[in-house]
Design a protein around this motif. Structure first.
Motif, PDB file in Angstrom:
ATOM      1  N   MET A   1     -51.790 -18.672  79.313  1.00 20.13           N
ATOM      2  CA  MET A   1     -51.835 -17.431  78.679  1.00 20.13           C
ATOM      3  C   MET A   1     -51.530 -17.157  77.101  1.00 20.13           C
ATOM      4  SD  MET A   1     -51.009 -13.466  79.934  1.00 20.13           S
ATOM      5  CE  MET A   1     -51.214 -12.297  78.881  1.00 20.13           C
ATOM      6  N   VAL A   2     -52.779 -16.826  76.441  1.00 20.42           N
ATOM      7  CA  VAL A   2     -52.880 -16.642  75.010  1.00 20.42           C
ATOM      8  C   VAL A   2     -52.845 -15.215  74.756  1.00 20.42           C
ATOM      9  CG1 VAL A   2     -53.421 -17.241  71.918  1.00 20.42           C
ATOM     10  CG2 VAL A   2     -53.571 -18.878  74.126  1.00 20.42           C
ATOM     11  N   HIS A   3     -51.032 -14.723  74.501  1.00 17.41           N
ATOM     12  CA  HIS A   3     -51.855 -13.177  73.317  1.00 17.41           C
ATOM     13  C   HIS A   3     -52.318 -12.993  72.186  1.00 17.41           C
ATOM     14  CE1 HIS A   3     -47.763 -11.983  76.266  1.00 17.41           C
ATOM     15  NE2 HIS A   3     -47.674 -13.493  76.692  1.00 17.41           N
ATOM     16  N   VAL A   4     -52.726 -12.777  72.078  1.00 15.15           N
ATOM     17  CA  VAL A   4     -53.201 -11.510  70.066  1.00 15.15           C
ATOM     18  C   VAL A   4     -52.844 -10.467  70.105  1.00 15.15           C
ATOM     19  CG1 VAL A   4     -55.471 -11.613  69.991  1.00 15.15           C
ATOM     20  CG2 VAL A   4     -55.711 -12.961  72.443  1.00 15.15           C
ATOM     21  N   TYR A   5     -52.794 -10.888  69.107  1.00 14.58           N
ATOM     22  CA  TYR A   5     -52.476  -9.737  68.106  1.00 14.58           C
ATOM     23  C   TYR A   5     -53.368  -9.853  66.720  1.00 14.58           C
ATOM     24  CZ  TYR A   5     -47.852 -10.241  70.983  1.00 14.58           C
ATOM     25  OH  TYR A   5     -46.902 -10.669  71.957  1.00 14.58           O
TER      26      TYR A   5
ATOM     27  N   GLN B   1     -58.707 -19.181  62.781  1.00 13.86           N
ATOM     28  CA  GLN B   1     -58.050 -18.289  63.978  1.00 13.86           C
ATOM     29  C   GLN B   1     -56.448 -19.552  63.175  1.00 13.86           C
ATOM     30  OE1 GLN B   1     -59.442 -18.720  67.655  1.00 13.86           O
ATOM     31  NE2 GLN B   1     -61.601 -18.616  67.382  1.00 13.86           N
ATOM     32  N   CYS B   2     -55.417 -18.191  63.876  1.00 17.74           N
ATOM     33  CA  CYS B   2     -54.298 -18.761  63.421  1.00 17.74           C
ATOM     34  C   CYS B   2     -53.346 -18.624  64.644  1.00 17.74           C
ATOM     35  CB  CYS B   2     -53.688 -17.608  62.200  1.00 17.74           C
ATOM     36  SG  CYS B   2     -51.764 -18.537  61.714  1.00 17.74           S
ATOM     37  N   PHE B   3     -52.824 -19.487  65.241  1.00 18.49           N
ATOM     38  CA  PHE B   3     -51.432 -19.217  66.542  1.00 18.49           C
ATOM     39  C   PHE B   3     -50.946 -19.993  66.103  1.00 18.49           C
ATOM     40  CE2 PHE B   3     -55.839 -20.416  67.863  1.00 18.49           C
ATOM     41  CZ  PHE B   3     -56.203 -19.986  68.758  1.00 18.49           C
ATOM     42  N   THR B   4     -49.577 -19.405  66.609  1.00 15.08           N
ATOM     43  CA  THR B   4     -47.670 -19.744  66.848  1.00 15.08           C
ATOM     44  C   THR B   4     -47.877 -21.135  67.527  1.00 15.08           C
ATOM     45  OG1 THR B   4     -47.304 -18.244  68.340  1.00 15.08           O
ATOM     46  CG2 THR B   4     -47.003 -17.624  66.281  1.00 15.08           C
ATOM     47  N   VAL B   5     -46.417 -21.791  66.817  1.00 17.52           N
ATOM     48  CA  VAL B   5     -46.367 -23.449  67.576  1.00 17.52           C
ATOM     49  C   VAL B   5     -44.649 -22.938  67.742  1.00 17.52           C
ATOM     50  CG1 VAL B   5     -47.656 -24.599  65.941  1.00 17.52           C
ATOM     51  CG2 VAL B   5     -45.647 -23.505  65.240  1.00 17.52           C
ATOM     52  N   ARG B   6     -44.543 -23.418  68.443  1.00 19.32           N
ATOM     53  CA  ARG B   6     -43.281 -23.752  69.236  1.00 19.32           C
ATOM     54  C   ARG B   6     -42.240 -24.527  68.535  1.00 19.32           C
ATOM     55  NH1 ARG B   6     -44.679 -20.089  69.770  1.00 19.32           N
ATOM     56  NH2 ARG B   6     -45.308 -18.647  71.580  1.00 19.32           N
TER      57      ARG B   6
ATOM     58  N   GLU C   1     -42.793  -4.757  62.233  1.00 21.54           N
ATOM     59  CA  GLU C   1     -43.820  -3.352  62.195  1.00 21.54           C
ATOM     60  C   GLU C   1     -45.188  -2.816  63.582  1.00 21.54           C
ATOM     61  OE1 GLU C   1     -46.636  -0.811  58.891  1.00 21.54           O
ATOM     62  OE2 GLU C   1     -45.913  -2.346  58.844  1.00 21.54           O
ATOM     63  N   TYR C   2     -45.361  -4.255  63.923  1.00 24.83           N
ATOM     64  CA  TYR C   2     -46.284  -4.246  64.846  1.00 24.83           C
ATOM     65  C   TYR C   2     -45.478  -3.952  65.995  1.00 24.83           C
ATOM     66  CZ  TYR C   2     -50.328  -5.705  67.065  1.00 24.83           C
ATOM     67  OH  TYR C   2     -51.776  -5.708  67.519  1.00 24.83           O
ATOM     68  N   SER C   3     -44.494  -4.588  66.397  1.00 24.95           N
ATOM     69  CA  SER C   3     -43.821  -4.457  67.264  1.00 24.95           C
ATOM     70  C   SER C   3     -43.187  -2.413  67.693  1.00 24.95           C
ATOM     71  CB  SER C   3     -42.778  -5.438  67.390  1.00 24.95           C
ATOM     72  OG  SER C   3     -41.510  -5.084  66.538  1.00 24.95           O
ATOM     73  N   GLN C   4     -42.706  -1.720  67.158  1.00 22.78           N
ATOM     74  CA  GLN C   4     -42.631  -0.794  66.856  1.00 22.78           C
ATOM     75  C   GLN C   4     -43.430  -0.372  67.835  1.00 22.78           C
ATOM     76  OE1 GLN C   4     -40.032   0.582  65.910  1.00 22.78           O
ATOM     77  NE2 GLN C   4     -39.510  -1.980  65.374  1.00 22.78           N
TER      78      GLN C   4
ATOM     79  N   VAL D   1     -47.662 -19.321  73.459  1.00 25.23           N
ATOM     80  CA  VAL D   1     -48.628 -18.625  72.339  1.00 25.23           C
ATOM     81  C   VAL D   1     -49.191 -17.208  71.748  1.00 25.23           C
ATOM     82  CG1 VAL D   1     -48.089 -20.949  71.985  1.00 25.23           C
ATOM     83  CG2 VAL D   1     -50.596 -20.335  72.797  1.00 25.23           C
ATOM     84  N   CYS D   2     -49.254 -17.341  70.950  1.00 28.47           N
ATOM     85  CA  CYS D   2     -50.426 -16.326  70.431  1.00 28.47           C
ATOM     86  C   CYS D   2     -51.080 -16.504  69.254  1.00 28.47           C
ATOM     87  CB  CYS D   2     -49.099 -14.989  70.408  1.00 28.47           C
ATOM     88  SG  CYS D   2     -48.614 -14.951  68.934  1.00 28.47           S
ATOM     89  N   ALA D   3     -52.022 -15.725  69.355  1.00 29.62           N
ATOM     90  CA  ALA D   3     -53.198 -16.143  68.411  1.00 29.62           C
ATOM     91  C   ALA D   3     -52.850 -14.660  67.134  1.00 29.62           C
ATOM     92  CB  ALA D   3     -54.725 -15.578  69.189  1.00 29.62           C
ATOM     93  N   LEU D   4     -52.597 -14.842  65.451  1.00 29.13           N
ATOM     94  CA  LEU D   4     -52.118 -14.144  65.431  1.00 29.13           C
ATOM     95  C   LEU D   4     -53.300 -12.939  64.093  1.00 29.13           C
ATOM     96  CD1 LEU D   4     -49.031 -15.180  64.352  1.00 29.13           C
ATOM     97  CD2 LEU D   4     -49.376 -13.311  65.009  1.00 29.13           C
ATOM     98  N   ARG D   5     -54.298 -13.781  63.899  1.00 30.19           N
ATOM     99  CA  ARG D   5     -55.529 -13.398  63.522  1.00 30.19           C
ATOM    100  C   ARG D   5     -56.641 -14.661  63.777  1.00 30.19           C
ATOM    101  NH1 ARG D   5     -56.624  -8.445  61.383  1.00 30.19           N
ATOM    102  NH2 ARG D   5     -58.115  -9.194  58.718  1.00 30.19           N
ATOM    103  N   MET D   6     -58.070 -13.602  63.463  1.00 30.69           N
ATOM    104  CA  MET D   6     -59.295 -14.740  62.900  1.00 30.69           C
ATOM    105  C   MET D   6     -59.939 -13.832  62.108  1.00 30.69           C
ATOM    106  SD  MET D   6     -62.169 -14.111  66.256  1.00 30.69           S
ATOM    107  CE  MET D   6     -61.304 -14.622  66.960  1.00 30.69           C
ATOM    108  N   GLN D   7     -59.859 -14.950  61.288  1.00 28.59           N
ATOM    109  CA  GLN D   7     -60.920 -14.288  59.880  1.00 28.59           C
ATOM    110  C   GLN D   7     -61.985 -14.722  59.827  1.00 28.59           C
ATOM    111  OE1 GLN D   7     -58.669 -12.050  57.428  1.00 28.59           O
ATOM    112  NE2 GLN D   7     -60.487 -12.323  55.880  1.00 28.59           N
ATOM    113  N   LEU D   8     -63.355 -13.861  59.266  1.00 33.06           N
ATOM    114  CA  LEU D   8     -63.883 -14.873  59.604  1.00 33.06           C
ATOM    115  C   LEU D   8     -65.498 -15.376  58.132  1.00 33.06           C
ATOM    116  CD1 LEU D   8     -65.914 -11.507  61.025  1.00 33.06           C
ATOM    117  CD2 LEU D   8     -65.158 -13.811  62.851  1.00 33.06           C
ATOM    118  N   PHE D   9     -65.766 -16.223  58.485  1.00 29.01           N
ATOM    119  CA  PHE D   9     -66.237 -17.079  57.646  1.00 29.01           C
ATOM    120  C   PHE D   9     -67.895 -17.112  58.296  1.00 29.01           C
ATOM    121  CE2 PHE D   9     -62.334 -17.367  56.144  1.00 29.01           C
ATOM    122  CZ  PHE D   9     -62.133 -17.647  55.203  1.00 29.01           C
ATOM    123  N   ILE D  10     -68.709 -18.076  56.925  1.00 28.04           N
ATOM    124  CA  ILE D  10     -69.648 -18.489  57.636  1.00 28.04           C
ATOM    125  C   ILE D  10     -70.703 -19.511  57.064  1.00 28.04           C
ATOM    126  CG2 ILE D  10     -72.460 -18.442  57.252  1.00 28.04           C
ATOM    127  CD1 ILE D  10     -71.981 -15.467  55.925  1.00 28.04           C
TER     128      ILE D  10
END
Length: 1048
Positions: free
Chosen positions: A1-5, A402-407, A516-519, A434-443
């Motif tokens: 499972m991948v958490h998405v933030y 896309q950006c993911f966290t590592v262990r 701040e997100y965790s609040q 693990v979780c995905a922190l961001r998806m930044q769009l490009f072409i």
């Protein structure tokens, strides 16, 4: 499972102004390298400066098909093509191309240039690296700068070497001895150049050291890291470890490998799908890929050993509509990670990670300390390329970054700190999802590379319509052959291209956003998994940042070329901020530990224990932790199990830090409502010394009314009464139970008596107020309790001695404790130690006390009456022996005072006992004089125990002849019976002859003759009669001897 933030790890982006469309892109050493599409030119741009200005540009000798930069050595390595031939070249000192008309030298591997480069190396050099096979892939070691080249069925390892001036001079001298004239001339010129050269310069070179043969695997990508070699094919990954060894190790090929190869050739008409396989550690050698090792280095006299580390094979998923391209592996990396106390230049990395990816999933393994799969990344769409860093994984799709966290930091933390996963310190587990922190769009993204906080993206516009793309995908998925497709060429009618440099935010900034997100989760579901997961991600991010600061500092000091480049970029100014950054990160880590402690304090029973180490790491005081925890909303009188677990363990610790009265009272109230059964332990805790005794007594009385009477509860209530100075109530409570019941109560809760119990041999133990009161009012109970604690391994002997010294009872109760311990202990080492101590104390007391019956004791002797008298010890302890009868003759009771006599009898009893070693006590007795009869008795007793009967009889006849018969009756028995007539009778005859009127000697002679007449024959008796003896004196004894003999 991948958490998405939805965090923002990217701070800004800029477009690099490149004149021609890039074909290949790589980065390293603070620079971005761009190879023009289809060209033979490399441009270097600075990533550390605003706008990425051009550093230099230089031409290559062929069309570049692959390019890679090595931080160690600051060199570029390329695979180039020219005239249908493929070459492997290394470019060193490329930064000198920033100067106008800079010179370039070209040489072969191992052939150093003469001329300008020998005077300081101030020119770019192109090193031609010859290979017997066509190079397919290259990799550089992050730690050593070594080079790995993958060919069709071989791997070639090159060792990076730095040739300094001294080595070059030695080579020149050896070359000068050559018989060829032109070589002598060139070498002499070379020697002249060296004489005026810079002594500090070095030239990079490579040495071919190892060749690995893989007949059943064609490398698509390779990776290298400090002996670890990774090879990636279409659907297979193999990781090997090459080590230097004094003995060669031969790997045996599987016996059916050749047969399998023949079978594959015969079955070319069939589509063979290999089964999925994962082999870790030693099991990896069971894979069907044989590897043989060939050493080629000439200078290194050592051997190399090869071991399998990891093998994984994937099966193409035809039934999920995936094309052949979508089931090919890519993005192979070996990533090292150093702990904060390591040196990059001198040590191997503490952790090595292996990452590779399919288009739909990525896999991260830890290789050192046991091979383990850390994380599996499930991508939401097809991924083209991925790059692993210390704290993030960056992947690109056709239209997104896309950006993911590592262990990685979780593994490094456990290697660096052995107290991780204990009650002292904690860290989120390596298996954390693990979780995905961001998806930044490009072409139209094509490639990605990363240097520090810079993410470099190359994108081109896609001219293919969606319908055409779909048709091509369907056509490829219908293919039955398992073939490798060629890379798609960029259309000449493309709409454009861009080269982006995306800067990531600092870890501290990203951490603050995650907090701040965790609040949001804290407000909606404070006990939910999402809040804990996000805070755990933030924790690992901070740990990784701390490791990265140390690693960059060490890496900057490791390589001179990197130091040169960083100094030019103003790095000394950044070094001044390293200390501040570290302090901010450490402060943020403490804050994060506090937040995690809050989460686990309210957590379920499964994870509640983690509240303790996280609160400890936060540095919060107990009062601050109390202010962060409140009763659960569902039950106003119950607290989270993790919070109670933290409080109990804190109160169980033997710390010198005590809580304030307000905080201590709050703790008592918490336990009275949540866990009343723990109240006794809480009240006995050293940090609770300042609690209110009146309020605590009310709570304890309520507990007694509800739970019933218990001995520890009664002692605790008596302690509170003592603190209130209510001695009558204290005495009444202590009188509820017998002394033995009270002893058992102290065993159940030792901290009622002593603070510091359970802390080990070297832990200081202090007496409580109750202990001080017992020393005055009930010393026997105190001694019995401490003996029981020792026998139950609650306190050590040295710690008990320390207690009595603090109580000021080292001359009284401490000796009583030793005597009681001697009765209770069964440990031989403890018994011998106690015997020696007691003998020393008894001798000390006899030395410092006056035996006069009218003088009680000196100052050094305690006025305290011993708990056990000599008779009690003789009757109850086997180590005290019964006094020999002749001792009472030497030291009668009326000749000394009572206290002196008691000590004398105890010492005599120890000497009469079976356990005390005479050899150990004899040096101590030298302090006692023989002038007094009691002193003489001790020396005589010691000599007798050592078997010195002859000298003892002489001394006794000299000092106290009236005791000789009592001595002989007790000592001269069994095997020593002959000494009556061999030693005692002749000695008495001689002494009586000299003092005929001495009635004591005459009586002793009469008693001796009676014994001799009973034990000898008439003939033997006649032989014993002295020649000058009176017949009338000896005749009655001879007659008795004869009559006894006739009756027998």
């Amino acid at each position: 499972m991948v958490h998405v933030y939805n965090c923002h790890p990217f701070a800004s982006q800029q477009i690099v102004q490149v004149e021609q469309e890039p074909g290949l892109v790589c980065c390293g050493g603070g620079a971005l390298f761009v190879v023009a599409s289809g060209g033979c030119k490399v441009e270097a741009y600075s990533l550390e400066q605003e706008g990425c200005p051009l550093i230099c540009r230089f031409a290559t000798m062929g069309t570049v098909k692959s390019i890679l930069h090595s931080n160690i050595g600051d060199y570029l390595v390329t695979i180039e093509e020219k005239n249908s031939a493929t070459y492997l070249r290394a470019y060193t000192n490329w930064r000198y191309q920033a100067e106008e008309k800079a010179r370039v030298g070209v040489r072969l591997l191992g052939h150093l240039l003469r001329g300008v480069s020998m005077r300081g190396g101030e020119q770019m050099e192109i090193i031609e690296i010859p290979l017997s096979e066509r190079p397919l892939a290259v990799a550089c070691c992050y730690v050593t700068g070594d080079l790995l080249v993958g060919c069709q069925n071989t791997l070639v390892l090159f060792t990076l070497r730095r040739e300094n001036q001294q080595n070059l001079q030695n080579q020149s001298q050896q070359t000068a001895q050559s018989p060829v004239p032109n070589i002598q001339q060139s070498s002499s010129q070379n020697q002249g150049l060296l004489s005026g050269s810079n002594l500090n310069f070095s030239i990079l070179d490579f040495e071919r050291s190892v060749i690995l043969h893989l007949p059943k695997m064609t490398p698509k990508q390779v990776a290298l890291c400090v002996g670890y070699i990774a090879v990636l094919a279409d659907l297979e990954v193999l990781v090997l470890k090459v080590d230097a060894s004094s003995e060669p190790k031969t790997l045996e090929e599987s016996p059916d490998s050749n047969n399998m190869a023949d079978d594959l050739e015969d079955q070319t008409d069939f589509l063979l799908i290999p089964r999925h396989q994962e082999l870790l550690g030693d099991r990896a050698q069971d894979c069907d890929i044989p590897v043989s090792i060939e050493k080629t280095g000439l200078e290194d006299a050592g051997q190399y050993t090869l071991s399998y580390v990891l093998f994984r094979r994937f099966t193409p998923e035809f039934f999920q509509g995936c094309s052949v391209e979508e089931t090919q592996l890519h993005s192979l990396q070996l990533h090292p990670l150093f702990t904060s106390n390591q040196s990059v230049s001198l040590e191997e990395p503490a952790c090595v990670f292996c990452f590779f990816s399919l288009p739909t999933a990525g896999y991260l393994y830890s290789l050192r300390g046991g091979v383990e799969l850390l994380s599996t990344y499930q991508y939401p769409e097809k991924v083209l390329e991925a790059v692993l860093t210390d704290h993030l994984l960056h992947v690109i799709t056709r239209n997104a970054l896309q950006c993911f966290t590592v262990r990685c930091a979780a593994v490094a933390a456990r290697i660096e700190d052995p107290y991780i996963d204990t009650t002292m310190r904690a860290c989120p587990p390596c298996s954390l999802e693990v979780c995905a922190l961001r998806m930044q769009l490009f072409i139209g993204l094509r490639s990605v590379c990363v240097y520090n906080h810079h993410v470099v993206l190359f994108s081109t516009a896609d001219t293919e319509t969606p319908e055409e793309t779909e048709r091509n995908n369907q056509r490829r998925s219908m293919s039955r052959k398992w073939t490798m497709s060629s890379p798609k060429q960029t259309s000449a009618t493309g709409h454009g291209w861009n080269l982006y440099v995306v800067d990531t935010v600092s870890p501290l900034t990203l951490y603050r956003e995650m907090v701040e997100y965790s609040q949001r989760y804290a407000e909606t579901n404070p006990q939910g998994q999402s809040l804990r997961h996000l805070l755990s991600e933030a924790h690992l991010l901070l740990r990784s940042a701390l490791l990265q600061i140390s690693g960059r500092q060490q890496n900057r000091d490791c390589d001179p070329a990197v130091s040169l480049q960083t100094d030019a970029d103003g790095q000394p100014e950044k070094q001044t901020r390293v200390g501040t950054d570290r302090q901010e990160l450490e402060e943020a880590l403490r804050q994060n530990c506090a937040h995690l402690g809050d989460c686990f304090s309210r957590s379920s029973q499964k994870d509640c224990h983690l509240a303790l180490p996280y609160y400890r790491m936060s540095g919060l005081s107990v009062a601050e932790v109390l202010s962060r925890n409140h009763p659960l909303p569902s039950s106003p009188h119950s607290y989270g199990p993790g919070f109670l677990f933290y409080l109990k363990h804190y109160l169980l610790e033997e710390t010198e830090q005590s809580l304030g009265q307000e905080t201590a009272n709050e703790v008592i109230e918490i336990f009275s409502k949540s866990e009343p059964s723990e109240l006794i332990s809480v009240c006995a805790s050293p940090p609770m010394i300042n609690l209110s005794p009146a309020r605590t007594l009310q709570i304890l009385q309520h507990l007694e009314n509800t739970a019933g009477v218990s001995v520890p509860l009664t002692i605790t209530m008596a302690t509170m009464m003592l603190r209130l100075n209510n001695l009558p109530e204290y005495t009444q409570l202590m009188g509820r139970h017998t002394e033995m019941q009270l002893v058992y109560g102290f065993i159940e809760e030792p901290r009622l008596l002593l603070h510091g119990v359970g802390g080990g041999l070297h832990t200081l133990i202090h007496p409580t107020a109750l202990t001080q009161e017992l020393a005055k009012s009930q010393p026997g109970l105190l001694v019995a309790a401490i003996v029981a604690l020792h026998e139950n391994s609650k306190v050590q002997l040295e710690q008990a001695d320390h207690i009595f010294k603090e109580l000021g009872c080292e001359n009284c109760l401490q000796v009583d404790f030793w005597e009681a311990m001697l009765m209770a202990s069964s440990q031989e080492a403890v018994i011998q130690e106690l015997l020696f101590r007691l003998a020393s104390v008894y001798i000390e007391r006899l030395t410092n006390t006056n035996s006069d019956t009218h003088f009680s004791a000196s100052r050094t002797a305690s006025k305290h009456r011993s708990l056990k008298c000599a008779d009690d010890l003789i009757n109850s302890c086997s180590h005290y022996g019964a006094l020999y009868p002749w001792l009472t003759v030497l030291s009668p009771a009326y000749t000394t005072n009572f206290q002196h006599l008691e000590v004398l009898h105890k010492l005599q009893s120890l000497l009469c006992g079976p356990s005390l070693s005479m050899g150990a006590v004899t040096p101590l007795l030298e302090r006692l004089t023989e002038e007094t009869l009691w002193g003489f008795s001790l020396h005589l007793l010691c000599a007798t125990r050592r078997g010195q009967y002859d000298s003892s009889i002489d001394k006794l006849l000299d000092r106290c002849p009236q005791a000789i018969i009592a001595y002989a009756n007790h000592q001269l028995q069994d095997k020593h019976m002959s000494m009556w007539w061999q030693k005692l009778l002749p000695e008495l005859c001689n002494r009586t002859r000299a003092a005929a009127n001495n009635s004591i000697l005459l009586n002793a002679l009469q008693e001796t003759l009676v014994v001799v007449a009973m034990e000898t024959s008439p003939a033997e008796f006649l032989e014993l009669i002295p020649d000058d003896g009176s017949a009338s004196y000896f005749l009655p004894h001879l007659l008795t001897c004869t009559q006894r003999h006739m009756v027998a």
